[in-house]
Design an enzyme around this catalytic site. Structure first.
Site, short mmCIF file in Angstrom:
data_model
loop_
_atom_site.label_atom_id
_atom_site.label_comp_id
_atom_site.label_asym_id
_atom_site.label_seq_id
_atom_site.Cartn_x
_atom_site.Cartn_y
_atom_site.Cartn_z
CE LYS A 235 -3.94 26.91 9.22
NZ LYS A 235 -2.96 25.95 8.76
CE LYS A 441 -6.85 28.43 5.02
NZ LYS A 441 -6.67 27.17 4.31
P1 AMP Z 1 -4.74 24.95 5.54
O1 AMP Z 1 -4.10 23.58 5.53
O2 AMP Z 1 -3.77 26.06 5.42
O3 AMP Z 1 -5.91 25.02 4.59
O4 AMP Z 1 -5.36 25.15 7.01
C1 AMP Z 1 -6.32 24.32 7.57
C2 AMP Z 1 -5.64 23.22 8.33
O5 AMP Z 1 -5.07 23.69 9.53
C3 AMP Z 1 -6.55 22.13 8.81
O6 AMP Z 1 -6.90 21.24 7.81
C4 AMP Z 1 -5.71 21.48 9.88
O7 AMP Z 1 -4.87 20.50 9.29
C5 AMP Z 1 -4.82 22.59 10.37
N1 AMP Z 1 -5.04 22.97 11.77
C6 AMP Z 1 -4.05 23.25 12.65
N2 AMP Z 1 -4.53 23.59 13.84
C7 AMP Z 1 -5.88 23.53 13.75
C8 AMP Z 1 -6.94 23.78 14.67
N3 AMP Z 1 -6.72 24.19 15.93
N4 AMP Z 1 -8.22 23.63 14.21
C9 AMP Z 1 -8.46 23.23 12.93
N5 AMP Z 1 -7.49 23.00 12.03
C10 AMP Z 1 -6.20 23.13 12.43
#
Ligand code: AMP
Length: 573
Positions: A235, A441
């Protein structure tokens, strides 16, 4: 417009979805296709179709003043009414009075919205808005204001408007939804439905599609509990971006659907040479090229929101686009295919040799030069190309079949400086705009909440004179309910910038505090959560602190009361 407003009132009056779609369908059928098409956009809470970049840009404060002026109400009255409704449209509907000769057609309203969008400067815009509202009946004004503020608050999601179109004109809701997604314009979807041509909807490039979202998990066990086979990626801590590539032209869109290409001039050229037109999903991160790893989000922050990027900044803070998904490739929408197939398509897209890049001096370039500054030698140009190529990176995919393996990957991801892991169901389709259990996540914090700032106060001590104390909320259905208040976490620079924003977007000045437009999203961390009647949500956070601003998220994407409850219950267990 009166009939549309009356339909909205009826929609607000019921919680039953079938009734809501029935009211919309009946209303649409009673109108000409042109009127119905415009109405469908308004009913989705927008002034203009989604794909258009046109925005009204009329601030809450300006609307407030117009309503005050036209109604002759003083600040106190208006504030009291606002407190009862919490919605400026409803306030307008109540305080404005009926006059003879008022009344507008929806086509009128749409044409005037276009004039407002085209007008330059707040006062020119305000003059047109004032004239529009003065010609509207109070009920019309109520919904015109709601559309201007971008939220009808009648419990009508765009998906229900799509269903209503299917009911009114034929076709299945799924067909209408698909057409709307492809063309990014619900009025166009309505026209196609009315002519029985939904199947002909073709992808309109350069309008952003919805992003697939992830659900948080609390443990490695949970990470493997929802599906059979997991693809695991790091991530990355950057900003989500969707890249559209067609005919050698490239544009990047943020999660709030804004175009952000200009901020990242080193990225487009590497994609312009893709062998096929495509829409890619990924994360833009500050990239340490020698080390081959991401740099912290705080480094990327220097690159955000810039229209012009200096050579120095390009050299010192280069970015990379970590690509992890493909939505469209070679004239085909591939979102419905399982991730395992999309991954294969993506691998192929990115490994096929790129076509000649559209560099300066090569002629035929459709875009401006990708990297600023004059280049003296060919050798430098090659170096520039190499960087451009390197800036598009396929995010590595790992496999994990036990919680132990997942923990190992998690530790390795953190070792590489990344936030954690994304765990994805290899058999799942890409579902835009949905937060399901196909993408999970795994982050390092116990839990954080993404919240919306609803009120702000001046600080104390060294924060006197700046708005540094924020009250924030989560969604409870269509409503925002406060859940906490935080003071610390932002830098002085950020606080100064936010102070100005809040002053400009104050809905109500209560002296000691200001109710502000609920637009700013913060990520807050906390030690634990308590049940408490201090806030409307019924919860309070212990030691809340602002982790960071989330300018990449819109208010709608903030967390919900259900999520808060989940965290609370997990913590009790
Ligand atoms: P959050 O912003 O905490 O809701 O986490 C989701 C976000 O992680 C997504 O919207 C992406 O911006 C980010 N992200 C980072 N790495 C990845 C990945 N490998 N696949 C999908 N999302 C990712």
């Amino acid at each position: 417009m009166q009939r549309l407003a009356a339909a909205c009132e009826a929609i607000a009056g019921t919680t039953k979805k079938l009734l809501k779609t029935g009211i919309v369908a009946d209303y649409l059928k009673s109108r000409t296709t042109d009127e119905a098409a415009v109405s469908a956009v308004f009913l989705s809470g927008r002034a203009f179709p989604a794909w258009e970049e046109t925005t009204l840009q009329v601030g809450g404060r300006s609307l407030w003043q117009i309503v005050a002026e036209l109604s002759g109400s003083d600040e106190g009255e208006l504030t009291a009414t606002y407190r009862r409704h919490g919605d400026l449209g409803a306030v307008a509907g109540e305080v404005l009075s009926e006059r003879a000769g008022q009344g507008l057609g929806v086509l009128d309203v749409e044409a005037t919205f276009r004039q407002i969008a085209a007008a330059r400067g707040p006062s020119a815009k305000a003059a047109i808005v004032r004239d529009l509202i003065s010609r509207a009946t109070p009920l019309e004004a109520k919904y015109i204001v709601k559309i201007i503020t971008g939220d009808l608050r009648i419990g009508l999601k765009e998906s229900l408007v799509e269903e209503a179109i299917a009911r009114a004109y034929g076709g299945t809701p799924a067909d209408v939804q698909r057409a709307n997604m492809l063309v990014g314009d619900i009025s166009e979807a309505l026209r196609l439905a009315s002519e029985g041509r939904l199947a002909e909807a073709a992808m309109r490039m350069f309008h952003p599609l919805g992003f697939m979202l992830a659900s948080p998990i609390e443990s490695a066990e949970e990470g493997l509990s929802y599906f059979a086979e997991a693809a695991v990626e790091d991530k990355y801590d950057g900003i989500r971006a969707q890249a559209h590539v067609a005919n050698g032209e490239v544009k990047f869109f943020s999660r709030t659907r804004d175009e952000i290409t200009e901020s990242f001039p080193e990225l487009p050229d590497a994609l312009a040479g893709l062998p096929q037109d495509a829409i890619l999903d990924g994360e833009i991160v500050a990239w340490d090229y020698p080390a081959g790893r991401a740099r912290p989000f705080s480094v990327l922050q220097q690159r955000l929101g810039r229209k012009r990027v200096s050579d120095k900044m390009l050299r010192e803070t280069p970015v990379a686009f970590l690509v992890f998904d493909v939505l469209y490739a070679g004239r085909e929408l591939v979102m419905d295919r399982p991730l395992r197939e999309r991954a294969r398509i993506l691998d192929e897209l990115l490994t096929t040799p790129r076509k000649t890049l559209n560099h300066r001096g090569h002629g035929g370039s459709q875009r401006r030069a990708p990297v600023q500054g004059a280049l003296a030698f060919d050798a430098e140009q090659h170096a520039e190309e190499r960087i451009a190529e390197a800036s598009i990176i396929r995010a590595p995919v790992f496999r994990a079949s036990s919680p132990e393996e997942l923990e190992e990957l998690f530790a390795a991801a953190q070792e590489r400086g990344n936030e954690g892991l994304m765990i994805k169901d290899i058999d799942s389709p890409y579902t835009p705009g949905k937060r399901g259990k196909s993408w999970l996540k795994m982050k390092r914090e116990l839990a954080t909440l993404d919240v919306v700032v609803t009120a702000v106060e001046y600080g104390h001590g060294k924060r006197v004179g700046v708005l540094s104390d924020y009250t924030f909320a989560v969604w409870d259905g269509e409503r925002l309910v406060n859940i906490g208040k935080a003071y610390s976490g932002l830098t002085d620079g950020e606080i100064a910038e936010m102070t100005q924003w809040f002053l400009d977007h104050t809905l109500e000045d209560q002296g000691f505090r200001r109710m502000v437009e609920p637009k700013i999203v913060l990520e807050v961390a906390f030690n634990n959560m308590m049940q408490s009647d201090r806030h409307e949500s019924g919860y309070a956070l212990r030691f809340p602190r602002i982790v960071r601003l989330r300018p990449d998220k819109s208010a709608e994407e903030a967390d919900t009361i259900e999520r808060a409850r989940e965290i609370f219950e997990k913590q009790q267990a």
